[in-house]
Design a protein around this motif. Sequence first.
Motif, mmCIF file in Angstrom:
data_model
loop_
_atom_site.group_PDB
_atom_site.id
_atom_site.type_symbol
_atom_site.label_atom_id
_atom_site.label_comp_id
_atom_site.label_asym_id
_atom_site.label_seq_id
_atom_site.Cartn_x
_atom_site.Cartn_y
_atom_site.Cartn_z
ATOM 1 N N GLY A 1 0.819 -1.210 0.000
ATOM 2 C CA GLY A 1 0.000 0.000 0.000
ATOM 3 C C GLY A 1 0.845 1.248 0.000
ATOM 4 O O GLY A 1 2.059 1.205 -0.244
ATOM 5 N N THR A 2 0.194 2.358 0.275
ATOM 6 C CA THR A 2 0.846 3.660 0.268
ATOM 7 C C THR A 2 0.405 4.449 1.494
ATOM 8 O O THR A 2 -0.768 4.421 1.867
ATOM 9 N N ILE A 3 1.362 5.163 2.093
ATOM 10 C CA ILE A 3 1.059 6.095 3.176
ATOM 11 C C ILE A 3 1.223 7.490 2.590
ATOM 12 O O ILE A 3 2.264 7.802 2.012
ATOM 13 N N ASN A 4 0.182 8.317 2.701
ATOM 14 C CA ASN A 4 0.166 9.639 2.064
ATOM 15 C C ASN A 4 0.236 10.754 3.098
ATOM 16 O O ASN A 4 -0.503 10.740 4.086
ATOM 17 N N PHE A 5 1.132 11.709 2.841
ATOM 18 C CA PHE A 5 1.328 12.868 3.704
ATOM 19 C C PHE A 5 1.163 14.144 2.889
ATOM 20 O O PHE A 5 1.352 14.142 1.669
ATOM 21 N N LEU A 6 0.837 15.239 3.579
ATOM 22 C CA LEU A 6 0.871 16.578 2.987
ATOM 23 C C LEU A 6 1.860 17.409 3.779
ATOM 24 O O LEU A 6 1.809 17.433 5.010
ATOM 25 N N VAL B 1 4.814 1.068 0.384
ATOM 26 C CA VAL B 1 5.123 0.043 1.382
ATOM 27 C C VAL B 1 4.796 -1.326 0.787
ATOM 28 O O VAL B 1 3.797 -1.488 0.097
ATOM 29 N N VAL B 2 5.664 -2.297 1.060
ATOM 30 C CA VAL B 2 5.480 -3.661 0.585
ATOM 31 C C VAL B 2 5.123 -4.550 1.775
ATOM 32 O O VAL B 2 5.685 -4.394 2.865
ATOM 33 N N LYS B 3 4.206 -5.464 1.550
ATOM 34 C CA LYS B 3 3.779 -6.393 2.597
ATOM 35 C C LYS B 3 4.994 -7.056 3.247
ATOM 36 O O LYS B 3 5.911 -7.498 2.561
ATOM 37 N N LEU C 1 -2.408 12.158 5.433
ATOM 38 C CA LEU C 1 -3.649 12.112 4.646
ATOM 39 C C LEU C 1 -4.361 10.789 4.810
ATOM 40 O O LEU C 1 -5.578 10.738 4.908
ATOM 41 N N GLY C 2 -3.600 9.713 4.796
ATOM 42 C CA GLY C 2 -4.208 8.402 4.911
ATOM 43 C C GLY C 2 -3.217 7.312 4.567
ATOM 44 O O GLY C 2 -2.074 7.570 4.202
ATOM 45 N N SER C 3 -3.690 6.080 4.678
ATOM 46 C CA SER C 3 -2.840 4.929 4.408
ATOM 47 C C SER C 3 -3.688 3.775 3.914
ATOM 48 O O SER C 3 -4.793 3.546 4.411
ATOM 49 N N THR C 4 -3.165 3.062 2.930
ATOM 50 C CA THR C 4 -3.820 1.847 2.459
ATOM 51 C C THR C 4 -3.086 0.607 2.953
ATOM 52 O O THR C 4 -3.399 -0.492 2.543
ATOM 53 N N VAL C 5 -2.120 0.814 3.850
ATOM 54 C CA VAL C 5 -1.324 -0.293 4.402
ATOM 55 C C VAL C 5 -2.008 -0.804 5.675
ATOM 56 O O VAL C 5 -2.330 -0.026 6.561
ATOM 57 N N ARG C 6 -2.212 -2.101 5.745
ATOM 58 C CA ARG C 6 -2.852 -2.680 6.933
ATOM 59 C C ARG C 6 -1.866 -2.833 8.081
ATOM 60 O O ARG C 6 -0.719 -3.227 7.878
ATOM 61 N N ASP C 7 -2.328 -2.503 9.270
ATOM 62 C CA ASP C 7 -1.633 -2.734 10.535
ATOM 63 C C ASP C 7 -0.364 -1.915 10.746
ATOM 64 O O ASP C 7 0.471 -2.284 11.568
#
Length: 148
Positions: free
Chosen positions: A63-68, A83-85, A134-140
């Motif tokens: 996933g991706t972790i997004n910042f501003l 980010v890689v699992k 902003l958000g994250s699509t990475v679990r845990d």
Amino acid sequence: MKINPIHVVLSLVLAAAALAAAPWVVARAKAQAGSTASAVEVERPRPSNKWRIVFDERAKSDGTINFLVWPREGSPLQVDVAVVKGQSENHIAAAARGAFGVALGKDYHVEVDDGEDVLVKARHGTGDFGLQLLGSTVRDIDVKLHRE
């Protein structure tokens, strides 16, 4: 109450369209930030000359972790950390250091501290800046921001 399968499919299609449009909305907000007050600009974080990003846990998905990053003047800059699992917090911090370094350039100093923390500092003359998750699509993965 009977659930209509067509309504379920339409809801899923609309949700996917909203997720696909999200990068365009952020880019549009960035473009408008200089000329008009956008919704993103209203939520500008309180600035500091140094921020600490703390990563905790191991990634359970890609996933991706997004910042501003909100410079003292100008439009906000989006920084995306891939980010890689299976990556540990230390590897994620190293990836974040690289992503912030490339996106922010010579006006900022970015370093890894204690393995799992990233420090983002404004260089002399750059001025205080804001940092926002902003958000994250990475679990845990747990991400915390601290103004220093």
